[in-house]
Design an enzyme around this catalytic site. Structure first.
Site, PDB file in Angstrom:
ATOM      1  N   GLU A  24       0.820  -1.216   0.000  1.00  0.00           N
ATOM      2  CA  GLU A  24       0.000   0.000   0.000  1.00  0.00           C
ATOM      3  C   GLU A  24       0.852   1.263   0.000  1.00  0.00           C
ATOM      4  OE1 GLU A  24      -2.940  -0.188  -0.734  1.00  0.00           O
ATOM      5  OE2 GLU A  24      -3.384  -2.273  -0.278  1.00  0.00           O
ATOM      6  N   HIS A  57      -5.344  -5.917 -10.872  1.00  0.00           N
ATOM      7  CA  HIS A  57      -4.768  -6.874  -9.937  1.00  0.00           C
ATOM      8  C   HIS A  57      -4.367  -8.170 -10.627  1.00  0.00           C
ATOM      9  CE1 HIS A  57      -7.027  -4.128  -7.291  1.00  0.00           C
ATOM     10  NE2 HIS A  57      -6.070  -4.383  -6.422  1.00  0.00           N
TER      11      HIS A  57
END
Length: 574
Positions: free
Chosen positions: A378, A471
């Site tokens: 992140e 993703h």
């Protein structure tokens, strides 16, 4: 004075005070107005070399320190004063302001000599309204919607010379070119809102002429991931002592931001950051998964915060100590992580509004999402946002996600080796799987070495890659990085085998995660532009390797082989 302390017993403790350790860090580069003006003037003087007329211009978007006194500037291309979407330059300059290199994301040339009107017929307010209607309904905003007038290049894919007659399944990434088909005056609208517990983050391109939605993509940069020293045992964390109360503010890492330094906050089952964690003693957490419905501030509730701070410290330290990069933006601007977001929340995400991270406790599928690799992932989004800003769609979006997975693996390797030193360890202590620790069934989110094990991610580039969720389109580049660092196998049927490696030796040799990450980081921070795709990434990662290790180095050959292994470019012999 604040310092990290080796702990004994069952305490997560650090002696903390008010002094900052910032004096030990390299000072961020100050960019004066005169230097910025000089850079823009230099670029303007070279317009004719690129076939540009006087209507073309440049606007500095961001700047950060480079290696050995160099500076890196992200410069937007403009036409009649309006930014051209995804058209930009990355300029490296020396201490005297001289341009050393320029990496160009070229989407502007078709405007030269045209009568392109930059006066919108639609207002920015109307554009925001159109964009808001086109996304799922929300129940409150994190930040106000924002609309920027841009020139939007409409792209199309064409075959490269020599590849016109190739069958679709025979195409290599370098056989397909993205070219500008036309231009539209448009608004780039950013909406950052919530639907109950779920973030609804979208970027929408709205025609400034008639309000049509030209493009749209989801901007929730998330991974469903890990948890506490729940995952790392008893760890040292830096806190601050103020007025007899300990706070989870690490004054030795980062400056400014929302809390003056790196911090961990308690969302307390809400969607906003909440207050910084505080405690009467400097012993935090119980090392166990959060008990649903329990206190978020007692020892059990503090464990999520310990997870987060340990991950944040290691992410910061790895980039600073190994690469000389401070915080997310390279300028040592502090960030923060909010834990206990929503209730039984199976997610974690990075927000570009606050340049911070939100972590859920886990629910049906995951435990606390604050594991080392997830936090590194992140925070990697924050670094990419501050540097290449790879657009979160298509192949560039897959590279954005992959860059975060790569960062997560690098942070994990650093932390597993003790979180100290100026290089990543060999052999590394990471497992090359994203989110394995947080998964309740033991299955990771992604396998770096064999992406197709998840049933959705491809192992190699194909022409349909840009249509996948980011993703999954990240998969081939993840595999490339694994091969670059660790090498491959020549055994057919092995999870580490690639049919595209045709030169000798069939099992390519890896260069180690330290060299591999240095190369990747240099490419992402000094060469990638927002529109970089797989073929462009190969060229720029190769250029980074050649700069660091030499044109004919083993590292440069390994980059070519690692990309060839995922069907991007031709293989070479070692």
């Amino acid at each position: 004075m604040e310092f990290r302390k080796t702990l004994i017993a069952l305490a997560v403790t650090v002696v903390a005070g008010q002094a900052s350790a910032a004096s030990m860090m390299a000072s961020p580069v100050a960019f004066s107005a005169q230097e910025k003006t000089r850079l823009v003037s230099t670029l303007n003087s070279e317009r004719s070399k690129h076939g540009l007329d006087a209507e073309h211009g440049f606007a500095i978007a961001s700047q950060h320190p480079g290696e050995q006194g160099k500076a890196v500037s992200r410069v937007n291309h403009t036409y009649k004063g309006v930014r051209i979407f995804e058209s930009e330059s990355v300029v490296v300059t020396d201490q005297g302001g001289n341009v050393l290199s320029e990496s160009i994301g070229e989407r502007r040339k078709g405007l030269s000599g045209k009568r392109f009107d930059v006066k919108p017929r639609l207002s920015d307010r109307d554009a925001i309204a159109r964009a808001t209607k086109s996304i799922p309904p929300t129940k409150g905003g994190i930040s106000p919607p924002f609309a920027e007038l841009v020139i939007f290049p409409v792209m199309k894919s064409v075959r490269a010379p020599g590849a016109e007659n190739k069958a679709e399944d025979e195409l290599n990434a370098v056989d397909v070119l993205d070219v500008v088909d036309s231009y539209e005056l448009a608004y780039h609208v950013k909406t950052r809102a919530m639907d109950g517990a779920n973030p609804v983050f979208y970027d929408t391109i709205v025609s400034a002429r008639d309000g049509r939605i030209l493009d749209q993509w989801n901007m929730v940069q998330n991974v469903v991931g890990t948890g506490h020293s729940q995952y790392n045992g008893t760890v040292p964390i830096n806190t601050t002592l103020s007025g007899g109360v300990y706070k989870m503010i690490d004054g030795s890492r980062g400056t400014g931001g929302s809390f003056g330094a790196m911090a961990i906050t308690n969302a307390n089952h809400g969607t906003s950051a909440g207050q910084v964690y505080s405690n009467a003693t400097n012993t935090w957490g119980d090392g166990k998964q959060y008990i649903a419905g329990g206190s978020t501030t007692n020892a059990n509730g503090q464990t999520a915060a310990v997870n987060a701070l340990w991950g944040l410290m290691n992410t910061y330290d790895m980039h600073k100590n190994v690469l000389g990069w401070q915080s997310l933006d390279g300028n040592n601007t502090a960030t923060h992580i909010a834990v206990h977001v929503n209730t039984a929340y199976d997610n974690a995400y990075y927000s570009d509004s606050c340049k911070c991270m939100f972590i859920g406790d886990g629910g049906s599928y995951f435990n606390n999402l604050g594991s080392i690799d997830v936090i590194g992932h992140e925070m990697g989004h924050g670094i990419t946002a501050a540097t290449s800003n790879l657009t979160y769609r298509g192949e560039s979006g897959g590279l954005n996600e992959s860059s975060s997975d790569i960062a997560g693996e690098a942070v994990e390797a650093y932390a597993r080796a003790g979180g100290t030193g100026t290089s990543l360890p060999v052999p590394s202590g990471n497992d090359w799987m994203m989110g394995k620790e947080i998964s309740k069934n033991g299955q990771p989110l992604r396998w770096m070495y064999k992406p197709s094990k998840d049933g959705k991610s491809p192992d190699a580039w194909k022409s349909t890659l840009k249509r996948l969720d980011v993703h999954y389109s990240s998969g081939p580049n993840n595999r490339m990085f694994y091969f670059l660092a660790m090498g491959s196998s020549a055994t057919t049927g092995s999870e580490y085998y690639s049919q595209y490696l045709t030169q000798l030796p069939k099992a390519m040799t890896g260069i180690g995660i330290d060299n591999a990450y240095r190369i990747w980081f240099r490419a992402n921070s000094t060469k990638f532009t927002s529109s970089t795709n797989y073929a462009d990434a190969r060229l720029k990662v190769l250029a980074a390797a050649q700069e660091l290790y030499g044109a004919n180095s083993a590292e440069a050959k390994a980059v070519q082989r690692a990309y060839a292994a995922i069907n991007v470019g031709a293989d070479v012999a070692e």
